[in-house]
Design a protein around this motif. Structure first.
Motif, PDB file in Angstrom:
ATOM      1  N   ASN A  39      39.612  49.788   6.561  1.00 46.05           N
ATOM      2  CA  ASN A  39      39.006  49.798   7.892  1.00 46.05           C
ATOM      3  C   ASN A  39      39.725  50.796   8.772  1.00 46.05           C
ATOM      4  N   THR A  40      39.111  51.115   9.899  1.00 42.87           N
ATOM      5  CA  THR A  40      39.818  51.914  10.888  1.00 42.87           C
ATOM      6  C   THR A  40      40.840  51.007  11.580  1.00 42.87           C
ATOM      7  N   ILE A  41      41.815  51.613  12.186  1.00 45.30           N
ATOM      8  CA  ILE A  41      42.852  50.848  12.878  1.00 45.30           C
ATOM      9  C   ILE A  41      42.239  49.987  13.975  1.00 45.30           C
ATOM     10  N   SER A  42      41.301  50.557  14.739  1.00 43.51           N
ATOM     11  CA  SER A  42      40.704  49.788  15.837  1.00 43.51           C
ATOM     12  C   SER A  42      39.909  48.596  15.324  1.00 43.51           C
ATOM     13  N   PHE A  64      40.587  57.250  17.380  1.00 50.28           N
ATOM     14  CA  PHE A  64      40.396  56.390  18.552  1.00 50.28           C
ATOM     15  C   PHE A  64      40.947  55.004  18.224  1.00 50.28           C
ATOM     16  N   ASP A  65      42.244  54.947  17.955  1.00 52.71           N
ATOM     17  CA  ASP A  65      42.863  53.708  17.495  1.00 52.71           C
ATOM     18  C   ASP A  65      42.834  52.602  18.545  1.00 52.71           C
ATOM     19  N   TRP A  69      34.886  53.687  18.316  1.00 51.77           N
ATOM     20  CA  TRP A  69      33.781  54.548  18.756  1.00 51.77           C
ATOM     21  C   TRP A  69      33.456  54.376  20.230  1.00 51.77           C
ATOM     22  N   MET A  70      33.737  53.202  20.794  1.00 50.70           N
ATOM     23  CA  MET A  70      33.433  52.978  22.208  1.00 50.70           C
ATOM     24  C   MET A  70      34.328  53.823  23.114  1.00 50.70           C
TER      25      MET A  70
END
Length: 188
Positions: A39-42, A64-65, A69-70
Motif C-alpha cells: 500500500n501507499t504510506i498514506s 503524498f504520504d 491523492w486528496m
C-alpha cells in the motif's frame, strides 16, 4: 525445506482496487504462496492491520504520504507523483527484500499502474497484471484504447463483440461522460 514463492500484490490505492486484490492475496496464501500487500504510506496510515491475517503489508510512497491523492492539486498531479515516487520506492522495496529471507519472485499489479511492469523488469522479477474490474469493463477499455470505440460516444448504445448491447451509461463514466476524468483516459 522448499521456500514458498513470495509475491508482492500492488493495488491502485483506492478501496475498489485494494479489496479485490486483498481477497486475491488471501487465495494465494491459502494455496501456499507468501503474499505481501503493498500500500501507499498514506493508505497504510489510515487503515488498521488485521492481526489474524497471514498477509504481510509493506509500503511505498506516492509522494503524498500525509493525505494521499486528496493532498494532490489534481488527479493528473497525483498520478504523475505516484508513478515517479512510487517507481523509485517500489524498486527500493524489491531490492531490500532481495537481500532478505523473502526475496520477491513476482509482482502482481493493478492494471491502473502500468509503470509497475517497467520497475519489475528493471529489478529482474516477473510481473503480472491484475484487473479489478469485470471483463466487460476491460473490454470497453480495450476498445477505447485501440480506437475501436470512439469517444466521445456518438450513439446512445454501444455494441462490442461478446457483450450484450450496452446503454452509454453502462460504460465507465469517463467513456460516457467524455472528459469527466481526463487523467484516467490517458492511463495506459
Amino acid at each position: 525445506m522448499v521456500k514458498k514463492p513470495h509475491v508482492l500484490i500492488l493495488p491502485y490505492p483506492s478501496q475498489g482496487h485494494i479489496n479485490p486484490m486483498l481477497q486475491f492475496a488471501k487465495r494465494l496464501v491459502y494455496k501456499g504462496v507468501d503474499a505481501t500487500l503493498v500500500n501507499t504510506i498514506s493508505i497504510s496510515n489510515s487503515t488498521k492491520a488485521d492481526p489474524t491475517s497471514h498477509i504481510a503489508v509493506e509500503t511505498i510512497s506516492d509522494g503524498f504520504d500525509e493525505g494521499g491523492w486528496m493532498a494532490a492539486e489534481s488527479t493528473e498531479a497525483y498520478l504523475k507523483s505516484l508513478q515517479k515516487v512510487g517507481s523509485q520506492t517500489l524498486a527500493d522495496l524489491i531490492k531490500r527484500l532481495a537481500d532478505s529471507s523473502r526475496p520477491v519472485r513476482a509482482v502482481i499489479y493493478d492494471g491502473f499502474l502500468p509503470w509497475v511492469l517497467d520497475v519489475a523488469k528493471l529489478c529482474g522479477v516477473l510481473a503480472v497484471v491484475f484487473f479489478t474490474q469485470s471483463c466487460a469493463v476491460n473490454s470497453v477499455y480495450y476498445h477505447v484504447n485501440r480506437g475501436l470505440l470512439q469517444v466521445p460516444l456518438a450513439k446512445p448504445r454501444v455494441s462490442l463483440p461478446g457483450l450484450p448491447e450496452l446503454e452509454a451509461t453502462d460504460t465507465p463514466s469517463f467513456v460516457h461522460v467524455y472528459g469527466s476524468y481526463p487523467a484516467w483516459a490517458r492511463v495506459r
